[in-house]
Design a protein around this motif. Structure first.
Motif, PDB file in Angstrom:
ATOM      1  N   LYS A 206      16.517  27.366  14.697  1.00  0.00           N
ATOM      2  CA  LYS A 206      16.952  27.579  13.312  1.00  0.00           C
ATOM      3  C   LYS A 206      17.354  29.024  13.079  1.00  0.00           C
ATOM      4  O   LYS A 206      18.348  29.303  12.380  1.00  0.00           O
ATOM      5  CB  LYS A 206      15.833  27.181  12.347  1.00  0.00           C
ATOM      6  CG  LYS A 206      15.619  25.668  12.230  1.00  0.00           C
ATOM      7  CD  LYS A 206      14.522  25.344  11.245  1.00  0.00           C
ATOM      8  CE  LYS A 206      14.381  23.845  11.036  1.00  0.00           C
ATOM      9  NZ  LYS A 206      13.295  23.504  10.082  1.00  0.00           N
ATOM     10  N   ARG A 207      16.573  29.959  13.673  1.00  0.00           N
ATOM     11  CA  ARG A 207      16.914  31.378  13.542  1.00  0.00           C
ATOM     12  C   ARG A 207      18.298  31.662  14.119  1.00  0.00           C
ATOM     13  O   ARG A 207      19.104  32.382  13.524  1.00  0.00           O
ATOM     14  CB  ARG A 207      15.872  32.225  14.281  1.00  0.00           C
ATOM     15  CG  ARG A 207      14.835  32.862  13.395  1.00  0.00           C
ATOM     16  CD  ARG A 207      14.051  33.966  14.074  1.00  0.00           C
ATOM     17  NE  ARG A 207      13.766  33.786  15.475  1.00  0.00           N
ATOM     18  CZ  ARG A 207      12.642  33.259  15.954  1.00  0.00           C
ATOM     19  NH1 ARG A 207      11.724  32.806  15.105  1.00  0.00           N
ATOM     20  NH2 ARG A 207      12.445  33.155  17.249  1.00  0.00           N
ATOM     21  N   GLY A 208      18.554  31.098  15.289  1.00  0.00           N
ATOM     22  CA  GLY A 208      19.853  31.290  15.927  1.00  0.00           C
ATOM     23  C   GLY A 208      20.977  30.713  15.094  1.00  0.00           C
ATOM     24  O   GLY A 208      22.027  31.331  14.936  1.00  0.00           O
ATOM     25  N   HIS A 209      20.744  29.527  14.540  1.00  0.00           N
ATOM     26  CA  HIS A 209      21.767  28.894  13.710  1.00  0.00           C
ATOM     27  C   HIS A 209      22.042  29.704  12.457  1.00  0.00           C
ATOM     28  O   HIS A 209      23.195  29.870  12.041  1.00  0.00           O
ATOM     29  CB  HIS A 209      21.320  27.477  13.327  1.00  0.00           C
ATOM     30  CG  HIS A 209      22.348  26.717  12.550  1.00  0.00           C
ATOM     31  ND1 HIS A 209      22.319  26.636  11.168  1.00  0.00           N
ATOM     32  CD2 HIS A 209      23.445  26.010  12.963  1.00  0.00           C
ATOM     33  CE1 HIS A 209      23.342  25.922  10.758  1.00  0.00           C
ATOM     34  NE2 HIS A 209      24.036  25.519  11.821  1.00  0.00           N
ATOM     35  N   ASP A 210      20.990  30.256  11.866  1.00  0.00           N
ATOM     36  CA  ASP A 210      21.144  31.037  10.632  1.00  0.00           C
ATOM     37  C   ASP A 210      21.929  32.318  10.862  1.00  0.00           C
ATOM     38  O   ASP A 210      22.590  32.824   9.935  1.00  0.00           O
ATOM     39  CB  ASP A 210      19.768  31.373  10.046  1.00  0.00           C
ATOM     40  CG  ASP A 210      19.057  30.143   9.483  1.00  0.00           C
ATOM     41  OD1 ASP A 210      19.746  29.122   9.277  1.00  0.00           O
ATOM     42  OD2 ASP A 210      17.829  30.203   9.290  1.00  0.00           O
ATOM     43  N   ARG A 211      21.847  32.871  12.087  1.00  0.00           N
ATOM     44  CA  ARG A 211      22.600  34.107  12.354  1.00  0.00           C
ATOM     45  C   ARG A 211      24.003  33.812  12.907  1.00  0.00           C
ATOM     46  O   ARG A 211      24.723  34.725  13.326  1.00  0.00           O
ATOM     47  CB  ARG A 211      21.833  35.007  13.311  1.00  0.00           C
ATOM     48  CG  ARG A 211      21.778  34.583  14.753  1.00  0.00           C
ATOM     49  CD  ARG A 211      21.267  35.751  15.635  1.00  0.00           C
ATOM     50  NE  ARG A 211      21.406  35.458  17.034  1.00  0.00           N
ATOM     51  CZ  ARG A 211      20.463  34.985  17.819  1.00  0.00           C
ATOM     52  NH1 ARG A 211      19.251  34.737  17.304  1.00  0.00           N
ATOM     53  NH2 ARG A 211      20.690  34.752  19.099  1.00  0.00           N
ATOM     54  N   GLY A 212      24.367  32.534  12.917  1.00  0.00           N
ATOM     55  CA  GLY A 212      25.731  32.168  13.293  1.00  0.00           C
ATOM     56  C   GLY A 212      25.886  31.560  14.667  1.00  0.00           C
ATOM     57  O   GLY A 212      27.008  31.287  15.101  1.00  0.00           O
ATOM     58  N   LYS A 213      24.778  31.294  15.354  1.00  0.00           N
ATOM     59  CA  LYS A 213      24.856  30.698  16.690  1.00  0.00           C
ATOM     60  C   LYS A 213      25.248  29.230  16.553  1.00  0.00           C
ATOM     61  O   LYS A 213      24.605  28.483  15.825  1.00  0.00           O
ATOM     62  CB  LYS A 213      23.507  30.838  17.396  1.00  0.00           C
ATOM     63  CG  LYS A 213      23.532  30.473  18.868  1.00  0.00           C
ATOM     64  CD  LYS A 213      22.204  30.807  19.511  1.00  0.00           C
ATOM     65  CE  LYS A 213      22.195  30.486  20.987  1.00  0.00           C
ATOM     66  NZ  LYS A 213      23.194  31.223  21.756  1.00  0.00           N
ATOM     67  N   LYS A 214      26.278  28.822  17.271  1.00  0.00           N
ATOM     68  CA  LYS A 214      26.846  27.494  17.083  1.00  0.00           C
ATOM     69  C   LYS A 214      26.348  26.446  18.076  1.00  0.00           C
ATOM     70  O   LYS A 214      26.506  25.256  17.861  1.00  0.00           O
ATOM     71  CB  LYS A 214      28.382  27.574  17.167  1.00  0.00           C
ATOM     72  CG  LYS A 214      29.014  28.502  16.129  1.00  0.00           C
ATOM     73  CD  LYS A 214      28.751  28.021  14.718  1.00  0.00           C
ATOM     74  CE  LYS A 214      29.485  28.887  13.697  1.00  0.00           C
ATOM     75  NZ  LYS A 214      29.207  28.450  12.310  1.00  0.00           N
TER      76      LYS A 214
END
Length: 319
Positions: A206-214
């Motif tokens: 979730k952290r990765g997704h929130d910072r723009g990780k696709k």
């Protein structure tokens, strides 16, 4: 000593043929006769044994699988089965045996030695789970197969912006997943030696997704559990589109890498040297690129150790 036998047992691994070739040709070089035992311990019990010549192992060094075939044999775990095997060895005049395989194969080799029949073990398994050697025959080839698959999966994961769970083999050992995960840049590596907190994995995604990780790649060793179940849980808790790939037996096949061919050749030849020196009940291995040997019984008592520094590095590089 005039005659030795060689067999492959348990799961096949790329490089077994190179090891068979080394045993046969090293033995013939030293004026020994060599007998190939087909279908592992099962073939030993049933007498599926034939003499091998130089040409018997021609054009096999580059082939995956095993020319001698392999099988699992419950009967050989019994005293009666072991005695039947020794009777066949005596019938063919075989004085000593080289066993190529994993820990189950080594258990059989240990029993033969305890019954007074000289046996040397050569570690052949993609799992890299045999103590007493840094690497087992087949591990490097399987590793490169997994890396190639992960690279291809990452392409489609990027295109579709998905999370991919990739389940790899290894039984109760995480080496294949760890090495492939580090080499393939996996965001998470789940191995049986480390109790991963699923909630922490979900938070990281979730952290990765929130910072723009696709997209993300999660490598799961089969000893942890089902990749399908893990993928389903991740999708439910993150609401990220998730796909699962179970690589399965593709990891066992294929032409062995140069590293596996050389390792198999060195270990197979060393096994013959030990038999010629009157040794028995040993396994050959490689440590820091040097050939070594240990008591099979000692190796079977230990558990393979995880490279903690490598695991920590994989965590640090996947932030």
């Amino acid at each position: 000593m005039k005659r030795i036998g060689v067999l492959t047992s348990g799961g096949d691994s790329p490089g077994m043929n190179a090891a068979i070739r080394a045993v046969v040709r090293k033995a013939i070089y030293h004026n020994l006769e060599v007998y190939g035992i087909y279908y592992g311990y099962q073939g030993l019990i049933s007498g599926q044994i034939e003499k091998m010549e130089l040409g018997s192992v021609g054009d096999i060094i580059h082939r995956g699988g095993t020319k001698l075939y392999t099988a699992r044999c419950e009967e050989f775990k019994t005293l009666e089965g072991q005695k039947k095997g020794i009777e066949q060895l005596k019938k063919f005049g075989i004085d000593a045996l080289v066993v190529i395989g994993g820990d189950g194969s080594f258990q059989g080799a240990k029993k033969l030695t305890e019954h007074g029949f000289p046996t040397i073990g050569v570690p052949g398994t993609i799992d890299n789970d045999i103590p007493g050697t840094d690497f087992t025959i087949g591990f490097d080839t399987a590793l490169n197969t997994v890396i190639d698959a992960v690279d291809k999966i990452r392409d489609t994961a990027t295109s579709h912006e998905r999370t991919y769970v990739v389940e790899v083999m290894g039984r109760d050992a995480g080496d294949l997943a760890l090495w492939a995960g580090l080499a393939g840049g996996a965001e998470t590596i789940m191995i049986p030696e480390v109790d991963e907190n699923m909630d922490e994995i979900i938070k990281r995604l979730k952290r990765g997704h929130d910072r723009g990780k696709k997209h993300s790649i999660i490598l799961v060793a089969e000893g942890v559990g089902s990749g399908v179940d893990i993928g389903r849980e991740i999708e439910e808790k993150t609401e990220l589109e998730t796909r699962v790939t179970v690589l399965g037996h593709i990891q066992r096949g294929g032409s062995p890498t140069g590293r596996d061919r050389v390792l198999a050749s060195r270990l197979g030849a060393k096994a013959v040297e030990l038999l010629l020196a009157g040794e028995a009940g040993l396994m050959v291995g490689i440590e820091k690129n040097n050939l070594v040997y240990h008591e099979i019984s000692d190796a079977l008592k230990k558990k393979p150790s995880l490279d903690q520094e490598m695991y920590q590095l994989s965590k640090e590089l996947s932030i």
